[in-house]
Scaffold this active site. Structure first.
Site, mmCIF file in Angstrom:
data_model
loop_
_atom_site.group_PDB
_atom_site.id
_atom_site.type_symbol
_atom_site.label_atom_id
_atom_site.label_comp_id
_atom_site.label_asym_id
_atom_site.label_seq_id
_atom_site.Cartn_x
_atom_site.Cartn_y
_atom_site.Cartn_z
ATOM 1 N N ASP A 8 2.770 1.404 0.911
ATOM 2 C CA ASP A 8 4.109 1.839 0.530
ATOM 3 C C ASP A 8 4.630 1.143 -0.722
ATOM 4 O O ASP A 8 5.747 0.644 -0.756
ATOM 5 C CB ASP A 8 5.083 1.651 1.696
ATOM 6 C CG ASP A 8 4.752 2.573 2.846
ATOM 7 O OD1 ASP A 8 4.748 3.798 2.617
ATOM 8 O OD2 ASP A 8 4.476 2.082 3.948
ATOM 9 N N HIS A 10 5.137 2.715 -3.690
ATOM 10 C CA HIS A 10 6.081 3.681 -4.271
ATOM 11 C C HIS A 10 6.291 3.479 -5.769
ATOM 12 O O HIS A 10 7.423 3.489 -6.265
ATOM 13 C CB HIS A 10 7.420 3.667 -3.534
ATOM 14 C CG HIS A 10 7.324 4.249 -2.158
ATOM 15 N ND1 HIS A 10 7.527 5.589 -1.913
ATOM 16 C CD2 HIS A 10 7.021 3.681 -0.970
ATOM 17 C CE1 HIS A 10 7.357 5.819 -0.617
ATOM 18 N NE2 HIS A 10 7.044 4.683 -0.024
ATOM 19 N N ASP A 49 1.074 6.036 0.087
ATOM 20 C CA ASP A 49 2.233 5.964 -0.797
ATOM 21 C C ASP A 49 2.123 4.891 -1.876
ATOM 22 O O ASP A 49 3.024 4.090 -2.079
ATOM 23 C CB ASP A 49 3.528 5.808 0.003
ATOM 24 C CG ASP A 49 3.813 7.039 0.850
ATOM 25 O OD1 ASP A 49 3.318 8.126 0.498
ATOM 26 O OD2 ASP A 49 4.528 6.917 1.855
ATOM 27 N N HIS A 84 4.258 10.770 0.027
ATOM 28 C CA HIS A 84 4.762 10.740 -1.348
ATOM 29 C C HIS A 84 3.652 10.943 -2.370
ATOM 30 O O HIS A 84 3.931 11.347 -3.496
ATOM 31 C CB HIS A 84 5.502 9.430 -1.622
ATOM 32 C CG HIS A 84 6.784 9.329 -0.863
ATOM 33 N ND1 HIS A 84 7.970 9.838 -1.352
ATOM 34 C CD2 HIS A 84 7.064 8.797 0.348
ATOM 35 C CE1 HIS A 84 8.925 9.625 -0.466
ATOM 36 N NE2 HIS A 84 8.398 8.987 0.568
#
Length: 172
Positions: A8, A10, A49, A84
């Site tokens: 994660d 991002h 992600d 994502h």
């Protein structure tokens, strides 16, 4: 066995629409460099992600390449697709495919389409980096550890898990 785990990240997310927040998030990817050099992992797991969106600006891809470039050649980075990184409508080539083909990561995904009741998993082929893989074998002092990949499935996760369990049993 020593595994690094990073999830994660991002990259590319501008929280609150602020460029500074995007830069802050990018800087969180730098501890990967410390993990690589200090902890001496056998592999690094990057389960989902890495990116905040499947539509990226060049500087975001460059930040990913820069962060992953410090990983020693003998330490595989095993990644899988999250919500994502790409949604349930697959594209022919995603940024994770790109990083896989460039040798920065090994993209692991279950083939949930070819067989109706069971997922299939193809081994990673280091001689053909253009193809994604279903699993990767890590050789350790005490034997081989097999890591399987499963991409994000959203509401279809329950259905996928039964197929994945059967596929792992058949592959192992």
């Amino acid at each position: 066995m020593n595994l690094g785990h990073i999830a994660d990240i991002h990259l590319g997310h501008r929280e609150y629409g602020l460029n500074q927040r995007e830069d802050d998030i990018t800087s969180t990817f730098k501890p990967t460099q410390q993990l690589n050099t200090q902890d001496d992992p056998d592999a690094i797991l990057l389960p989902a992600d890495l990116f905040h969106s499947c539509d990226l600006r060049p500087k975001v891809v460059e930040a990913a390449e820069r962060g992953l470039s410090v990983v020693p050649d003998d330490v595989p980075v095993l990644g899988s697709r999250g919500i994502h990184d790409e949604n349930l409508t697959p594209r022919d080539v995603t940024w994770l495919n790109y990083l896989h083909r460039r040798g920065y990561i090994v993209l692991l995904e279950a083939d949930l389409q070819s067989e109706p009741e069971v997922a299939t998993f193809e081994p990673h082929d280091p001689d053909d980096p253009s193809e994604d893989a279903g699993f990767y074998d890590i050789d350790t002092d005490t034997g081989t550890v097999r890591v399987f990949g499963l991409q994000w499935r959203g509401a279809r996760t329950d259905t996928a898990l039964g197929k994945v369990a059967k596929g792992i049993q058949e592959t192992a």
